[in-house]
Design an enzyme around this catalytic site. Structure first.
Site, short mmCIF file in Angstrom:
data_model
loop_
_atom_site.label_atom_id
_atom_site.label_comp_id
_atom_site.label_asym_id
_atom_site.label_seq_id
_atom_site.Cartn_x
_atom_site.Cartn_y
_atom_site.Cartn_z
N LYS A 70 42.07 52.56 40.55
CA LYS A 70 43.29 51.81 40.85
C LYS A 70 43.42 50.75 39.75
CE LYS A 70 45.19 48.61 42.37
NZ LYS A 70 46.12 47.78 41.60
N GLU A 123 32.49 42.05 39.19
CA GLU A 123 32.56 41.34 37.91
C GLU A 123 33.72 40.37 38.04
OE1 GLU A 123 30.42 41.86 35.60
OE2 GLU A 123 29.84 43.97 35.56
N CYS A 131 37.25 37.22 30.90
CA CYS A 131 36.34 36.68 31.93
C CYS A 131 35.20 35.92 31.27
CB CYS A 131 35.82 37.81 32.79
SG CYS A 131 35.18 39.17 31.83
N GLU A 149 38.40 28.13 36.22
CA GLU A 149 38.77 29.11 35.21
C GLU A 149 40.28 29.03 34.99
OE1 GLU A 149 38.73 33.29 36.28
OE2 GLU A 149 37.58 33.68 34.47
#
Ligand code: NAD
Length: 484
Positions: free
Chosen positions: A180, A255, A289, A386
């Site tokens: 997906k 992750e 990331c 972040e």
């Protein structure tokens, strides 16, 4: 203007080796982040499509795919890697136009995708079990077996790299995959599925269902026949995926995000470090990331480094993806609004440098000026959260202990780097840093397909990439034979 090099209909799902419209009949817009223009439509897959994809994956496991040897699976991955290279220009253009990354970065991502196919193609027949010394009269050995149907949920920032590492390892070990992709970035996932079929991958071994996270994504995580979930994305969604995995008692690799520190000591080679320090923050417009978004610097060289970083950041060129500048637009208006919100928190004295946005950028593009922030404490939200845009913070430290306290002082732990000429310090800090990867006098090791990757804390758990991933995509069976 470049047109999309499409050789397949992106408004279809790829299930059981065939393309068809999603069962709900709806489509979603593909918006070019560089211009804001709609450039294609993709399928809005739903639960019914996910169920059909899992049916197809199960059929593959009990059919041609499940009957293949490891060497045959490896050969298919090699052919797929070759096809990725043969179609490199088209794949890079699709990615650059779909997610807004500078063409050069998209080309790097294509190379990484090919390398994953090669690496896992080569690894497919190298994964072995053990024989275990045991009592007299027994022979005991272990078998590494595929989980079965695996679910793969991928974000929009590095679709090709993340598909390569997760699908590559899952196919090498004989799983059948349902992918997906992110709703903002489906084109290369679909192209990859088509190339996989061309490479001879049996029907149903790889199925791709584009769609919304809350629909197709949630349906995939809730599907009890999916026996392993690999998720890359935000912490908030990762938590939902882990809860869904718990309901079905399936292993999950997460992750997630990061706020990764780059530690710069007074004995560092600043000429060598500078391009890495900057690139770790602005690569892919900071939507990485493992972005090196916190630069921690010894107080003695703070002002010198602040000047050098400011000069480098102010000189960055921003342009539409296909113009191949240093920084492209962010992926979406939503992501731009998030980053703008963070920047609005900074007071004028905290903005140490900002690259100017050139005139003439397309009005509908999601452009953000790369920014260096300073004069804020390590616990400031701008130094903790972040941002996922081209924004870095510069924070001074006094000594090694102080550097470690600040570096480890977030809820994340994905990667870290140390810039220092002192070998003893490098070794000490590599042990003390809370991170899944530590880089000594470099950052990111150029992507390192071979290098296990993953986080601690809110950066997630489990490892992908490298040989290590093969363990995650298999389950271990112990066989104890009593023969007297
Ligand atoms: P996101 O979590 O919103 O989306 C990621 C994927 O999850 C998409 O495919 C989305 O459709 C799907 N999804 C959304 N809701 C879902 C649900 N309820 N159930 C199942 N699937 C669902 O994240 P994003 O905004 O697309 O990506 C940005 C985030 O991803 C950042 O925080 C970044 O750090 C992280 N990220 C991490 C890595 C890594 O390797 N650690 C790599 C890339 C991105």
């Amino acid at each position: 203007m470049t047109s999309l090099p499409l050789w397949f209909d992106p408004a279809r799902v790829f299930i059981g080796g065939t393309w068809r419209a999603p069962l709900g009949g709806d489509t979603l817009a593909v918006v070019d982040p560089s211009t804001g223009a709609e450039i294609a439509r993709i399928a809005r897959g739903t639960q019914a499509d996910i169920a059909a994809a899992v049916d197809a994956a199960e059929a593959a496991l009990s059919g041609a795919w499940g009957a293949m040897t490891a060497a045959e699976r490896g050969r298919i991955l090699f052919r797929l890697g070759d096809l990725v290279l043969q179609n490199a220009d088209a794949l890079a253009t699709l990615e650059a136009m779909d997610v807004g990354k500078p063409l050069r970065q998209a080309q790097n991502d294509v190379m990484a995708l090919a390398r994953y196919c090669e690496f896992y193609g080569g690894a497919a027949d190298k994964l072995t079990g053990d024989t275990i010394p045991f009592q007299q009269g027994f022979t005991v050995y272990t078998l590494r077996e595929p989980h079965g149907v695996t679910g793969h949920i991928v974000p929009w920032n590095y679709p090709m790299q993340i598909i390569g590492r997760s699908i590559g390892a899952a196919l090498a070990t004989g799983n059948a995959c349902v992918l997906k992709p992110a709703e903002e970035a489906c084109l290369t996932a679909l192209a990859f599925a088509d190339l996989a079929a061309q490479a001879g991958l049996p029907s149903g071994a790889l199925n791709v269902v584009p769609g919304l996270g809350a629909e197709a994504g949630a349906a995939l995580t809730a599907e009890p026949r999916v026996r392993h979930l690999s998720f890359t994305g935000s912490v908030a969604t990762g938590k939902r995926v882990q809860v869904a995995a718990a309901d079905n008692i399936v292993p999950v690799t997460l992750e997630l995000g990061g706020k990764s520190p780059q530690l710069v000591f007074a004995d560092a080679d600043l000429d060598k470090a500078l391009p890495f320090l900057v690139n770790a923050g602005i690569q892919n417009a900071g939507q990485t990331c493992s972005a090196g978004s916190r630069i921690l610097v010894h107080r003695d060289i703070h002002d010198d480094l602040a000047d050098r970083l400011s000069d480098a950041i102010s000189a960055l060129k921003i342009a539409p993806a296909m113009d191949n500048a240093d920084v492209g637009p962010l992926v979406s208006a939503r992501q731009k609004a998030i980053v703008d919100g963070f920047l609005a928190m900074a007071t004028p004295d905290q903005i140490l440098a900002q690259a100017p946005l050139p005139g003439g950028l397309p009005k509908g593009g999601n452009y953000i000026a790369p920014t260096l922030l300073g004069h804020l404490t390590p616990d400031h939200p701008l130094a903790q959260d972040e941002i996922f845009g081209p924004v870095q913070v510069l924070i001074p430290f006094d000594d090694e202990d102080d550097a470690i306290r600040i570096a480890n002082g977030t809820r994340y732990g994905l990667v870290a780097s140390v810039w220092s000429a002192d070998g003893g310090r490098q070794m000490r800090l590599a042990k003390r840093l809370q991170a899944g990867q530590v880089f000594l006098n470099n950052y990111g090791a150029a992507g390192g397909v071979e290098l296990p990757f993953g986080g601690v804390g809110h950066s997630g758990h489990g490892r992908e990439k490298g040989f290590e991933a093969l363990y995650a995509f298999t389950t271990l069976k112990t066989v104890a034979a009593h023969h007297g």
